[in-house]
Design an enzyme around this catalytic site. Sequence first.
Site, mmCIF file in Angstrom:
data_model
loop_
_atom_site.group_PDB
_atom_site.id
_atom_site.type_symbol
_atom_site.label_atom_id
_atom_site.label_comp_id
_atom_site.label_asym_id
_atom_site.label_seq_id
_atom_site.Cartn_x
_atom_site.Cartn_y
_atom_site.Cartn_z
ATOM 1 N N GLU A 280 20.685 -4.120 -38.507
ATOM 2 C CA GLU A 280 21.368 -2.833 -38.585
ATOM 3 C C GLU A 280 20.483 -1.718 -38.036
ATOM 4 O OE1 GLU A 280 24.554 -2.008 -39.288
ATOM 5 O OE2 GLU A 280 24.762 -4.181 -39.205
ATOM 6 N N HIS B 56 25.208 -4.192 -31.330
ATOM 7 C CA HIS B 56 25.277 -5.517 -31.955
ATOM 8 C C HIS B 56 25.621 -6.581 -30.914
ATOM 9 C CE1 HIS B 56 24.623 -4.817 -36.161
ATOM 10 N NE2 HIS B 56 25.642 -3.990 -36.303
ATOM 11 N N HIS C 143 26.672 1.868 -31.688
ATOM 12 C CA HIS C 143 26.090 0.973 -32.688
ATOM 13 C C HIS C 143 26.705 -0.422 -32.586
ATOM 14 C CE1 HIS C 143 24.697 -0.108 -36.867
ATOM 15 N NE2 HIS C 143 25.796 -0.847 -36.804
ATOM 16 N N GLU C 144 28.029 -0.489 -32.517
ATOM 17 C CA GLU C 144 28.711 -1.784 -32.458
ATOM 18 C C GLU C 144 28.441 -2.496 -31.138
ATOM 19 O OE1 GLU C 144 29.777 -3.013 -35.047
ATOM 20 O OE2 GLU C 144 29.826 -1.187 -36.262
#
Length: 291
Positions: free
Chosen positions: A224, A150, A146-147
């Site tokens: 997100e 980003h 997930h990070e």
Amino acid sequence: MFKRVGLFLLTNLAVIVVISIIVNIFGLNKFLNENGLDLTSLFIFSLVIGFSGSIISLLMSKQMAKMAVGARVITNPLNQEEFWLLDTVARLSHKAGIKMPEVAIFEDMSPNAFATGAFKNDALVAVSRGLLRSMNQNEVEAVLGHEIGHVANGDMVTLTLLQGVVNTFVIFFARIIGYLVDRIILKNISENVGIGYMAASILAEIVLGILAMMIVMAFSRYREYRADEAGAYLSSRKNMIAALQALSRSKEEPHLPEQIKSFGINGKGLMTLFSTHPSLEDRIDKLKKSL
């Protein structure tokens, strides 16, 4: 929420004061002349000021984040867990097509993680001790994905540019409102603007800044969902759903500082319009529907 808005108001007021001092000392207020407002000069002024702060913050984001949470960058792994973290981030970064970011751990027992950095190939991914203790490796892998999502999506840069645009229009319209209040309501007919201009401009910037924050937060929530999809791709959809479910079961509140909270994995807020993250329930449902 009140803490976040209060911090915003104080920060915004401080920025206005600093800008006003600089403008007065260096005579940068060329957008005021005998004919009133020079809108072109005012817009250029607003553009420069609006983007300067956001770009400087972006360039300093890694160092500021490390200092804010006391993160320790893993250069020489001390145990098997740290070896695994480095290997996992290296593997996921390669799959995402970016250079491996710095990997750090910060001592916070709330489950959280964040990514930041001015460039895709010079980023930082940090996880809390609480995240490592509350999740299994599959779930942590999904959070790392997930990070990294980003970073690969360029979210830090995009959010900074959006904030710069928002800042520009807030400064621009706040000064127009201040000028109208000074000239029309307070009927100041002197060559220079009065104290009413300054007071009205500050108040207008605070109000417009709060409204503009809703735009930035809406984009933050949207990205997100994209980062969740990246986590599902880089790890697996099952792991990403399990990680979000683990977060929703956690009794610990996230404790990321305000300046990097929007780059974290977790987010809870009383007011949806001012929340950096969608609800965990919505994120889980969206992932399940795309199975």
